[in-house]
Write an enzyme that holds these catalytic residues in place. Structure first.
Site, short mmCIF file in Angstrom:
data_model
loop_
_atom_site.label_atom_id
_atom_site.label_comp_id
_atom_site.label_asym_id
_atom_site.label_seq_id
_atom_site.Cartn_x
_atom_site.Cartn_y
_atom_site.Cartn_z
N ARG A 20 0.83 -1.21 0.00
CA ARG A 20 0.00 0.00 0.00
C ARG A 20 0.86 1.26 0.00
O ARG A 20 0.48 2.27 -0.59
CB ARG A 20 -0.97 0.01 1.19
CG ARG A 20 -2.02 -1.05 1.11
CD ARG A 20 -2.92 -0.88 -0.15
NE ARG A 20 -3.69 -2.08 -0.38
CZ ARG A 20 -3.53 -2.88 -1.43
NH1 ARG A 20 -2.64 -2.62 -2.36
NH2 ARG A 20 -4.28 -3.95 -1.57
N GLU A 63 1.96 1.62 -3.48
CA GLU A 63 0.82 2.14 -4.23
C GLU A 63 0.65 3.64 -3.99
O GLU A 63 0.38 4.41 -4.93
CB GLU A 63 -0.44 1.39 -3.79
CG GLU A 63 -1.69 1.76 -4.54
CD GLU A 63 -2.88 0.93 -4.07
OE1 GLU A 63 -3.63 0.48 -4.95
OE2 GLU A 63 -3.04 0.77 -2.84
N SER A 73 14.66 15.05 2.94
CA SER A 73 15.66 14.14 3.47
C SER A 73 15.02 12.93 4.14
O SER A 73 14.03 13.05 4.84
CB SER A 73 16.53 14.87 4.49
OG SER A 73 17.46 13.99 5.07
#
Length: 147
Positions: A88, A91, A114
């Site tokens: 996920r 995704e 960063s």
């Protein structure tokens, strides 16, 4: 003992002792997020932190030493993660990565966020439709330099 073996041992001892990552983090003296990343092999502990965790989890001396070695960063076994929860996040980057990039550049200019000067907070957010996972990430902005 390899670092991967140390990680497996830490997870096993955590389960055996019925400890949470937050409880172990108190021994480390850092956030639960940083401490968990460190104990899963992604950060370096100081000698004091490593000895404290070693004592808490009954780790052998060679494991305590491995916790103090700068690790090879990156813990996923494949380029595209197969674990559903980790997928996920992959995704999210696929869907929202260009949005993150555009909005960061619009707000800050040409540069990056960063992952070294970074902090994260993960918490549960109560919701009548089902509890939500709240993750707040904060990374220092690093502008690209001209030369």
């Amino acid at each position: 003992m390899t670092r991967a073996e140390v990680t497996e041992l830490i997870v096993a001892r955590k389960i055996d002792k019925k400890l949470s990552w937050a409880e172990i983090a108190k021994t480390v003296g850092q956030s639960k997020e940083w401490s968990t990343a460190a104990l899963l092999g992604q950060m370096t502990l100081t000698e004091e932190q490593a000895r404290a965790v070693g004592k808490l989890l009954d780790l052998p001396d060679d494991a305590v030493l491995q916790l103090q070695v700068v690790p090879y960063k990156g813990s996923l076994p494949t380029a595209v993660p197969t674990d559903p929860l980790i997928y996920r996040f992959y995704e999210l980057v696929n869907v929202y990565g260009t949005t993150f990039k555009e909005l960061i550049h619009e707000e800050f200019g040409d540069g990056i966020m960063s992952a070294i000067d970074f902090k994260m907070d993960l918490s549960r957010e109560a919701d009548p439709k089902g509890d939500r996972v709240q993750i707040v990430m904060s990374g220092k902005f690093l502008p690209y330099k001209t030369y």
